[in-house]
Enzyme design. Structure first.
Site, PDB file in Angstrom:
ATOM      1  N   ASP A  49     -24.108   9.473  63.964  1.00  0.00           N
ATOM      2  CA  ASP A  49     -23.386  10.006  62.508  1.00  0.00           C
ATOM      3  C   ASP A  49     -24.042   9.053  61.253  1.00  0.00           C
ATOM      4  O   ASP A  49     -24.510   9.469  60.364  1.00  0.00           O
ATOM      5  CB  ASP A  49     -21.903   9.938  62.535  1.00  0.00           C
ATOM      6  CG  ASP A  49     -21.536  10.201  61.018  1.00  0.00           C
ATOM      7  OD1 ASP A  49     -21.792  11.240  60.494  1.00  0.00           O
ATOM      8  OD2 ASP A  49     -20.367   9.563  60.790  1.00  0.00           O
ATOM      9  N   ASP A  82     -26.436   9.567  58.275  1.00  0.00           N
ATOM     10  CA  ASP A  82     -26.100   9.294  56.905  1.00  0.00           C
ATOM     11  C   ASP A  82     -27.172   8.434  56.225  1.00  0.00           C
ATOM     12  O   ASP A  82     -27.627   8.955  55.080  1.00  0.00           O
ATOM     13  CB  ASP A  82     -24.886   8.416  56.940  1.00  0.00           C
ATOM     14  CG  ASP A  82     -23.632   9.222  57.246  1.00  0.00           C
ATOM     15  OD1 ASP A  82     -23.769  10.523  56.965  1.00  0.00           O
ATOM     16  OD2 ASP A  82     -22.697   8.661  57.421  1.00  0.00           O
ATOM     17  N   ASP A 118     -21.150  16.475  56.937  1.00  0.00           N
ATOM     18  CA  ASP A 118     -20.664  15.044  57.573  1.00  0.00           C
ATOM     19  C   ASP A 118     -19.217  14.810  57.610  1.00  0.00           C
ATOM     20  O   ASP A 118     -18.892  14.089  58.666  1.00  0.00           O
ATOM     21  CB  ASP A 118     -21.331  13.902  56.568  1.00  0.00           C
ATOM     22  CG  ASP A 118     -20.877  12.489  56.990  1.00  0.00           C
ATOM     23  OD1 ASP A 118     -21.160  12.172  58.225  1.00  0.00           O
ATOM     24  OD2 ASP A 118     -20.586  11.683  56.214  1.00  0.00           O
ATOM     25  N   ARG A 147     -12.386  14.888  67.081  1.00  0.00           N
ATOM     26  CA  ARG A 147     -10.760  14.388  67.375  1.00  0.00           C
ATOM     27  C   ARG A 147     -10.416  15.552  67.721  1.00  0.00           C
ATOM     28  O   ARG A 147      -9.468  15.431  68.688  1.00  0.00           O
ATOM     29  CB  ARG A 147     -10.293  13.712  66.012  1.00  0.00           C
ATOM     30  CG  ARG A 147     -10.531  12.481  65.488  1.00  0.00           C
ATOM     31  CD  ARG A 147      -9.877  11.919  64.516  1.00  0.00           C
ATOM     32  NE  ARG A 147     -10.165  12.745  62.942  1.00  0.00           N
ATOM     33  CZ  ARG A 147     -11.106  12.413  62.293  1.00  0.00           C
ATOM     34  NH1 ARG A 147     -11.731  11.272  62.562  1.00  0.00           N
ATOM     35  NH2 ARG A 147     -11.294  13.095  61.083  1.00  0.00           N
ATOM     36  N   ASP A 157     -18.085  16.432  61.533  1.00  0.00           N
ATOM     37  CA  ASP A 157     -18.202  16.139  62.810  1.00  0.00           C
ATOM     38  C   ASP A 157     -17.182  15.081  63.301  1.00  0.00           C
ATOM     39  O   ASP A 157     -16.579  15.207  64.541  1.00  0.00           O
ATOM     40  CB  ASP A 157     -19.669  15.260  62.987  1.00  0.00           C
ATOM     41  CG  ASP A 157     -19.848  14.135  61.940  1.00  0.00           C
ATOM     42  OD1 ASP A 157     -18.727  13.782  61.163  1.00  0.00           O
ATOM     43  OD2 ASP A 157     -20.905  13.332  61.763  1.00  0.00           O
ATOM     44  N   GLY A 158     -16.516  14.340  62.460  1.00  0.00           N
ATOM     45  CA  GLY A 158     -15.403  13.625  62.726  1.00  0.00           C
ATOM     46  C   GLY A 158     -14.203  14.334  63.166  1.00  0.00           C
ATOM     47  O   GLY A 158     -13.291  14.046  64.149  1.00  0.00           O
TER      48      GLY A 158
END
Length: 229
Positions: free
Chosen positions: A70, A74, A49, A57, A52-53
């Protein structure tokens, strides 16, 4: 540059989201016998998890679809963890745990719905839409959870059902002692998460009631717009 809808579906962060969903499905097939395999797959999903962020970016692939995917991944994983605790514990489950298995997933889904409606309506990311929140809620969200209180909250939200699930398994006495202390700490983190979720839900319904009190086209609404202009 114009993005295609199909292209967005295959953004790297979104592929990670699909993989997390697949891990959750694989984990579900491990129940009720292979509890540790379930826990490992859930932990793997939790750690991916974080990727992915970063990928979104770095690759300039941020998208509303990816944001929703996402959050769905979660919530699906966390709900599955509580369901697993319910299934594996069986008749040994305490009344407190049985209540948590119902209350917490319900509150998480309601909070997700409320936060996403507000974020979409105001055009803001849900993690940054907390300027008017109480101090403790602002601290939880500060830096996108990258702070001690935020980290404890995330650990409690993801880790509490998995730690309680591990507690059901046969473990050496020393491991059980360490796990019991960890569960106590995770309870604190989960309580912080509940505080943030309650704020998200109550602030959303406050906005809904305010909109009902002052609907579009009413005299007070027109007066407010004239003052703003």
């Amino acid at each position: 540059m114009m993005r295609s809808k199909i292209g967005i579906l295959f953004f790297v962060p979104n592929l990670i989201g699909y993989a997390r969903m697949l891990m959750a499905i694989c984990a579900a097939t491990c129940l009720p016998t292979h509890v540790w395999a379930f826990i490992i797959l859930m932990l793997l999903s939790m750690f991916t998890d974080m990727l992915d962020g970063v990928a979104a970016r770095k690759l300039n692939q941020c998208s509303r679809f990816g944001e929703m995917l996402d959050i769905l991944a979660d919530n699906a994983c966390r709900m599955l963890a509580w369901i697993a605790l319910f299934v594996v514990s069986g008749e040994k489950m305490s009344k407190l745990d049985a209540a948590l298995c119902v209350i917490i997933p319900t509150m998480e889904w309601v909070a997700m719905l409320c936060s996403q409606i507000v974020a979409f309506d105001e055009g803001k990311h849900w993690k940054t839409n907390h300027q008017n929140a109480p101090w403790i809620v602002r601290e939880i969200f500060r830096g996108g959870f990258w702070n001690p209180i935020g980290a404890l909250t995330i650990a409690g939200i993801f880790g509490l059902p998995l730690a309680k699930l591990a507690r059901v398994c046969k473990l050496p006495p020393l491991c059980l002692l360490v796990l019991d202390w960890a569960i106590l700490l995770l309870y604190i983190g989960r309580a912080l998460g509940a505080r943030a979720e309650i704020w998200v839900i109550t602030s959303f319904f406050d906005k809904v009631l305010e909109a009902d009190r002052n609907p579009p086209g009413s005299s007070s609404n027109k007066l407010d717009k004239q003052k703003a202009n």
